[in-house]
Design a protein around this motif. Sequence first.
Motif, PDB file in Angstrom:
ATOM      1  N   SER A   2       0.817  -1.214   0.000  1.00  0.00           N
ATOM      2  CA  SER A   2       0.000   0.000   0.000  1.00  0.00           C
ATOM      3  C   SER A   2       0.852   1.266   0.000  1.00  0.00           C
ATOM      4  O   SER A   2       0.449   2.290  -0.573  1.00  0.00           O
ATOM      5  CB  SER A   2      -0.962  -0.003   1.187  1.00  0.00           C
ATOM      6  N   TRP A   3       2.027   1.226   0.604  1.00  0.00           N
ATOM      7  CA  TRP A   3       2.902   2.392   0.570  1.00  0.00           C
ATOM      8  C   TRP A   3       3.468   2.610  -0.834  1.00  0.00           C
ATOM      9  O   TRP A   3       3.704   3.743  -1.251  1.00  0.00           O
ATOM     10  CB  TRP A   3       4.025   2.262   1.595  1.00  0.00           C
ATOM     11  N   CYS A   4       3.690   1.528  -1.575  1.00  0.00           N
ATOM     12  CA  CYS A   4       4.109   1.673  -2.976  1.00  0.00           C
ATOM     13  C   CYS A   4       3.017   2.345  -3.793  1.00  0.00           C
ATOM     14  O   CYS A   4       3.301   3.180  -4.665  1.00  0.00           O
ATOM     15  CB  CYS A   4       4.442   0.298  -3.577  1.00  0.00           C
ATOM     16  N   TRP A   5       1.770   1.971  -3.541  1.00  0.00           N
ATOM     17  CA  TRP A   5       0.630   2.615  -4.195  1.00  0.00           C
ATOM     18  C   TRP A   5       0.610   4.101  -3.847  1.00  0.00           C
ATOM     19  O   TRP A   5       0.424   4.953  -4.727  1.00  0.00           O
ATOM     20  CB  TRP A   5      -0.656   1.929  -3.751  1.00  0.00           C
ATOM     21  N   GLY A   6       0.828   4.432  -2.596  1.00  0.00           N
ATOM     22  CA  GLY A   6       0.855   5.830  -2.197  1.00  0.00           C
ATOM     23  C   GLY A   6       1.994   6.613  -2.829  1.00  0.00           C
ATOM     24  O   GLY A   6       1.864   7.804  -3.128  1.00  0.00           O
ATOM     25  N   PHE A   7       3.104   5.938  -3.050  1.00  0.00           N
ATOM     26  CA  PHE A   7       4.295   6.581  -3.598  1.00  0.00           C
ATOM     27  C   PHE A   7       4.243   6.718  -5.115  1.00  0.00           C
ATOM     28  O   PHE A   7       4.989   7.504  -5.705  1.00  0.00           O
ATOM     29  CB  PHE A   7       5.532   5.768  -3.195  1.00  0.00           C
ATOM     30  N   SER A   8       3.360   5.981  -5.770  1.00  0.00           N
ATOM     31  CA  SER A   8       3.402   5.869  -7.230  1.00  0.00           C
ATOM     32  C   SER A   8       3.331   7.215  -7.965  1.00  0.00           C
ATOM     33  O   SER A   8       4.063   7.395  -8.958  1.00  0.00           O
ATOM     34  CB  SER A   8       2.316   4.908  -7.738  1.00  0.00           C
ATOM     35  N   PRO A   9       2.513   8.192  -7.553  1.00  0.00           N
ATOM     36  CA  PRO A   9       2.523   9.467  -8.288  1.00  0.00           C
ATOM     37  C   PRO A   9       3.874  10.177  -8.204  1.00  0.00           C
ATOM     38  O   PRO A   9       4.353  10.746  -9.199  1.00  0.00           O
ATOM     39  CB  PRO A   9       1.417  10.290  -7.609  1.00  0.00           C
ATOM     40  N   ILE A  62      -2.779  -4.265 -11.298  1.00  0.00           N
ATOM     41  CA  ILE A  62      -2.979  -4.907  -9.994  1.00  0.00           C
ATOM     42  C   ILE A  62      -3.324  -3.863  -8.938  1.00  0.00           C
ATOM     43  O   ILE A  62      -4.248  -4.050  -8.134  1.00  0.00           O
ATOM     44  CB  ILE A  62      -1.724  -5.696  -9.592  1.00  0.00           C
ATOM     45  N   GLN A  63      -2.596  -2.764  -8.931  1.00  0.00           N
ATOM     46  CA  GLN A  63      -2.862  -1.717  -7.936  1.00  0.00           C
ATOM     47  C   GLN A  63      -4.269  -1.153  -8.100  1.00  0.00           C
ATOM     48  O   GLN A  63      -4.982  -0.970  -7.094  1.00  0.00           O
ATOM     49  CB  GLN A  63      -1.817  -0.608  -8.069  1.00  0.00           C
ATOM     50  N   HIS A  64      -4.683  -0.902  -9.319  1.00  0.00           N
ATOM     51  CA  HIS A  64      -6.030  -0.367  -9.541  1.00  0.00           C
ATOM     52  C   HIS A  64      -7.100  -1.386  -9.140  1.00  0.00           C
ATOM     53  O   HIS A  64      -8.119  -1.020  -8.534  1.00  0.00           O
ATOM     54  CB  HIS A  64      -6.198   0.034 -11.004  1.00  0.00           C
ATOM     55  N   ALA A  65      -6.863  -2.657  -9.466  1.00  0.00           N
ATOM     56  CA  ALA A  65      -7.830  -3.689  -9.105  1.00  0.00           C
ATOM     57  C   ALA A  65      -7.968  -3.799  -7.589  1.00  0.00           C
ATOM     58  O   ALA A  65      -9.083  -3.898  -7.055  1.00  0.00           O
ATOM     59  CB  ALA A  65      -7.410  -5.032  -9.700  1.00  0.00           C
TER      60      ALA A  65
END
Length: 204
Positions: free
Chosen positions: A14-21, A111-114
Amino acid sequence: MTATLYYIHDPMCSWCWGFSPTWRQIRAQLPAELPVVYLLGGLAPDTQALMSQDMQTKLQQTWHTISQRLGTQFNFDFWTVCQPRRSTYPACRAVLAAQQQDAGNTMTTAIQHAYYLDAKNPSDDATLVELAKEIGLDTARFAQQLNDPATQHELARQIAQGQALGAQGFPSLIYSNDTGNHFIRHDYLDPEVTLDQIRRLDDF
């Protein structure tokens, strides 16, 4: 001086998802001649056991924290419409299988969006095959490679390499050159924190 920037991540982190932008902003400003190598970290091994209620509560609290700190969007319906398992290896293997069709990063994003937006479970092979179809992969080839022993072997190799480089959780950035491996600090909202460190090492 030969140099490589390693990005060590997990598609269900979840932190990778947060960092993605912020990571996208960093990538856009890196010199074209600096190779960027993605390594999968393998956050949680294969299991068919349902996630404990304590772990579910902990992860939901993490999602709330990331949302509050970073403004990241999460769909909390996941916790009621899916049967959560603490298992990210399937998603990691899916990225590796997609890489065989030049779509590793595309699969990571799918995967992140799903997971985070559509309340689908990337711990399930059926979800991963569905995503492969959605992003235009050869699904039969993808499904065969998803659980191929060679794919798991490559995942284990990447996990070991990330550890050897000095990864400290996910995401981790390691700049490797002739002087050694350098852990790069990152700020989840400010790309300049990372870029300044790389500039000092890479002189760009």
